[in-house]
Every structure is written in structure tokens, then in C-alpha cells.
Design an enzyme around this catalytic site. Sequence first.
Site, PDB file in Angstrom:
ATOM      1  N   GLU A 133       1.030  -0.489  -5.172  1.00 49.40           N
ATOM      2  CA  GLU A 133       0.062   0.574  -5.400  1.00 49.40           C
ATOM      3  C   GLU A 133       0.876   1.857  -5.527  1.00 49.40           C
ATOM      4  O   GLU A 133       1.225   2.494  -4.529  1.00 49.40           O
ATOM      5  CB  GLU A 133      -0.936   0.685  -4.248  1.00 49.40           C
ATOM      6  CG  GLU A 133      -2.031   1.709  -4.540  1.00 49.40           C
ATOM      7  CD  GLU A 133      -2.508   2.485  -3.326  1.00 49.40           C
ATOM      8  OE1 GLU A 133      -3.533   3.168  -3.450  1.00 49.40           O
ATOM      9  OE2 GLU A 133      -1.851   2.439  -2.268  1.00 49.40           O
TER      10      GLU A 133
ATOM     11  N   ASP B 214       0.828  -1.204   0.000  1.00 47.69           N
ATOM     12  CA  ASP B 214       0.000   0.000   0.000  1.00 47.69           C
ATOM     13  C   ASP B 214       0.862   1.253   0.000  1.00 47.69           C
ATOM     14  O   ASP B 214       1.938   1.299   0.593  1.00 47.69           O
ATOM     15  CB  ASP B 214      -0.894  -0.019   1.251  1.00 47.69           C
ATOM     16  CG  ASP B 214      -1.826   1.167   1.316  1.00 47.69           C
ATOM     17  OD1 ASP B 214      -2.667   1.299   0.415  1.00 47.69           O
ATOM     18  OD2 ASP B 214      -1.702   1.963   2.268  1.00 47.69           O
TER      19      ASP B 214
END
Length: 498
Positions: free
Chosen positions: A230, A177
Site C-alpha cells: 500500500e 500497510d
Amino acid sequence: EWLSRRGQTDILNSPMSIYEAHLGSWARNADNEWLTYRELAPLLAQYAKQQNYTHIELMPIGEFPYDPSWGYQVTGYFCPTSRFGSPDDFRYFVDFLHNHDIGVIIDWVPAHFPKDDFGLRRFDGSALYEHEDWRKGEHKDWGTLIFNCGRREVGNFLYSSVLFWLEFYHIDGIRVDAVASMLYLDYSREEGEWEPNEFGGRENLDAIDFLRKMNILVHEKFPGVMTIAEESTSWGGVSRPTYLGGLGFTFKWNMGWMSDILKYFSADPIYRKYYHKNLTFALLYAFHENFVLPLSHDEVVHGKGSLIGKMPGDRWQKFANLRLLFGYMYAHPGKKLIFQGGDIGQWSEWDHDASVDWGLLKYAPHARLQKYMTHLGKLYRDSKCMWEDDFSSNGFEWVDLNDAESSTISFIRKSKNPDDYMLFVFNFTPVVRYDYKIGVPENCFYQEVLNSDSEDYFGSNVGNKGGVWAKPAACNQWPNTISITLPPLAMTIFGPKR
């Protein structure tokens, strides 16, 4: 058996359609209480198999204190959240999915951690895991602290965490993330709120080194496990090997594609000709990275509306547009990711505190959309030309990308065998287009393999009666031509039958 096969699989040249799920809101019991890992396992496995997904991606599963953080403010880096059961229950969950040929990916958060006193903040009374300097140590947007990746002890802690999930829980991939927030010292900071690196640049050299070492460790110790970034900027080489100067991830989320395509589909079809480049621009860089095309949870929260809610038009047009969106994603080079609820046309935004609205499936438009996704997923998995050469321009060829006035495009997807291909034709308007000419490679019969406008999918059933014969007449750059009917707001797929 699953782990043995995983190590021998070439994931870059295999089908990969990911179903992103939040365990606390995918399904609940009659009292609106969470289901357990053991209760969720057969339900998710059955759904993934039915819809032909290859992997489940779980939003952060490590223990976390605050439900509205969705798990992204982690305090337990080595244990699954106790909300749904014990660590052994989670191991059962993963093994159950593996036994049904479904891979498991988890979100992992090494970028930041919460300020709770019972967590890592000032763990020994000093800035042990974080930076002492606030210009490096705090994410003001998220109210969290940033790991000091320059400390060997901190790096080893995070390396141990990711390797533990892979070794002990048999996880098949990690989606890292907020990678962009790690790469740049000035991420979401104003002038004077950040300190340049030793060379005067904005790159976070310690974080870059950490990410490279993390990827090297994962790929060396667990062949076949994927790492997914990401990463929302134009940083180069995110999914390129470290020995070539890259960060070493297996895949990178294509946030640019997602932004462009949702902007395009949100526009009324009468204006789409002015946004035509939003359809085609991603193909200029599609093979620079190993991309995953994400329609994730981030696009259906905070007032953004649901996927079907973004679609213009009346109810029929909204469903037609959504089928067209999913068709375009599956046809486009890159692996696929869809968040829960989107594939049944859920009207409401995602709510972390409520189940997917499964009751919608008693209504024909939603049930037929789900049927379409089942068939589209099966076609994808069964058709090498849709995934075998995803990251090379050899697997893609435009037929016509210039008909902006009609808002139509067409292209060919090919496997490594150039004779194995399919033709994809898209009509992004509600206007039926008759006698529409398309150039094709061969003078043969082209079977209509799938039509998103079929009445089986809640469409208007406009089509080509099973297929068309080509004629030896040049069209575009191709030596042969087919004349077809383009259904409204639809994708039509043709395959050569020699």
C-alpha cells in the site's frame, strides 16, 4: 495440493480478483455478536465462489487491543486475534478456503505499533523496538511508535513474524500497510520535525533495506506467495525485483487510479467531459508497476460515503453508475480489489461494529447488482484477454480515447495470443447514443458478450440484439467499422466471432 499448485502459478499472468473483508463486520449473528473463524469459513468461501473472487484479503488479523483501530494497531505479531477463536480455528479457516480454491491474503503492519504498556513500547525500559529520537520514533497522526528497522534485532523480529504467518498458517500473500510512511523520514512531518539521512536526503534508508530483505526472504522461502504494497507516492520500482533496484514487492496498490476514478464518477455526467483525463491518465503509467486497482475500506469511511452514495443521479442512475464503475475496473489493466458491501450497493458507510447490510438483497436493484457482479467476475476469470498480459502494453490498445464531448471511450484487451481479444466500449452519460461508430481490427461479426444495461442487472435493456457485423471501412486507426448503440451509463463488451 493448494500449496503445491500455488508455487507453480504465475500470479502476474493469472486472474486475480480480491474481496477485502473485515471479519468483525462482514457478518454477525442475530444478537449482533461476532462469528467464529469456523462459522465464517464456509460462509466466506461460498460467497467468494459465488461471486467469482479468487482471493479473500483480511484486514489485520494479528491480535490487537482496540476495536476502532480495525486491527492496524497490532500487539500480537504471531497470533490471530482471539475475538473469533483459537490459532487452530484460524488455521481451519485458511485451509477451508484453500479447499474451495480461494486464496487468503492478510494485512500486515510493520510500519508502527501502539503505545500500550502491555505491548512493545519501552519493552525493557528503553527504546528497544522504537527509536529514542522522537523525530524518528513517533507517528503523531496515528498516535503510534515507529519500528527502528536499523536494529538487526527489530528486523529479525519482523522477518520472523511474516515468515511465521506464511509457514504456520499457510497465508498466500501479505499486503504491507502504510509503506509510504516507512519510505520517507519526513512523512507527515513539518520542517524541524525530522532528521535527514546520512546523505542529506529524506529517504529512510533503514526501512528501504528492511523492505527489500523482507521481500527477498518471502520470495525465496515461499515461491508463489505475493507481497503487496500500500504505497501512495510516486516512488519508483516498488514492484520491481531488488536486483534491478526495486523494493521487490509483487504488486503495488494503484492509489492514483482510485483517486482519479472516484473523482470522475462523483461528477454529474453533464460535467464529466471536463474530467475526461481522469479516465485515461492512469494508462500513461499503468505498466510501470504491477498494479492492483483498489476500491478498499479506506474509501467508504470517515464521512466519505459508500460507493453507491458517491454516485450522482436518482436511484436508477446510481446503480447504473456503480455497475459502470465496476465494469471499468474489471476491464482496466491491473488486478482487482473490492471491499465488502460495495458489490451489493450498500447505502451506508462501513461500520466496523455492524454487519454488512445483507438484508438489502431482498430488493431488486441490489440483488441484480450482485447478479451482475457474479457474471462480470465469471467473464473475467474465463477470459484470458482480461488478465493474461496485465502488466505489458501488449495486452492493451486504445480504440478511441478522445471523445470527451460524448464522455465515451473504447479499448481492446488482448491475451498473449493476439487473436484472442475483446472490445470494451463505455458510455459515461445517461444519453443513449445510436449509430455510434467504432473502429475494429477484423471484418467479422462482433458478439455482444456483456451489457451492464441489461434488464437482468436493473438496466434499461438498451443494446445491440446480440451483436453487429463489421464493415470494411476505416475508422480511427482501424481498417473496419462497427456501428452500435451505446446504452446509457453502461459498459458493452464485444468479442469477434469468425
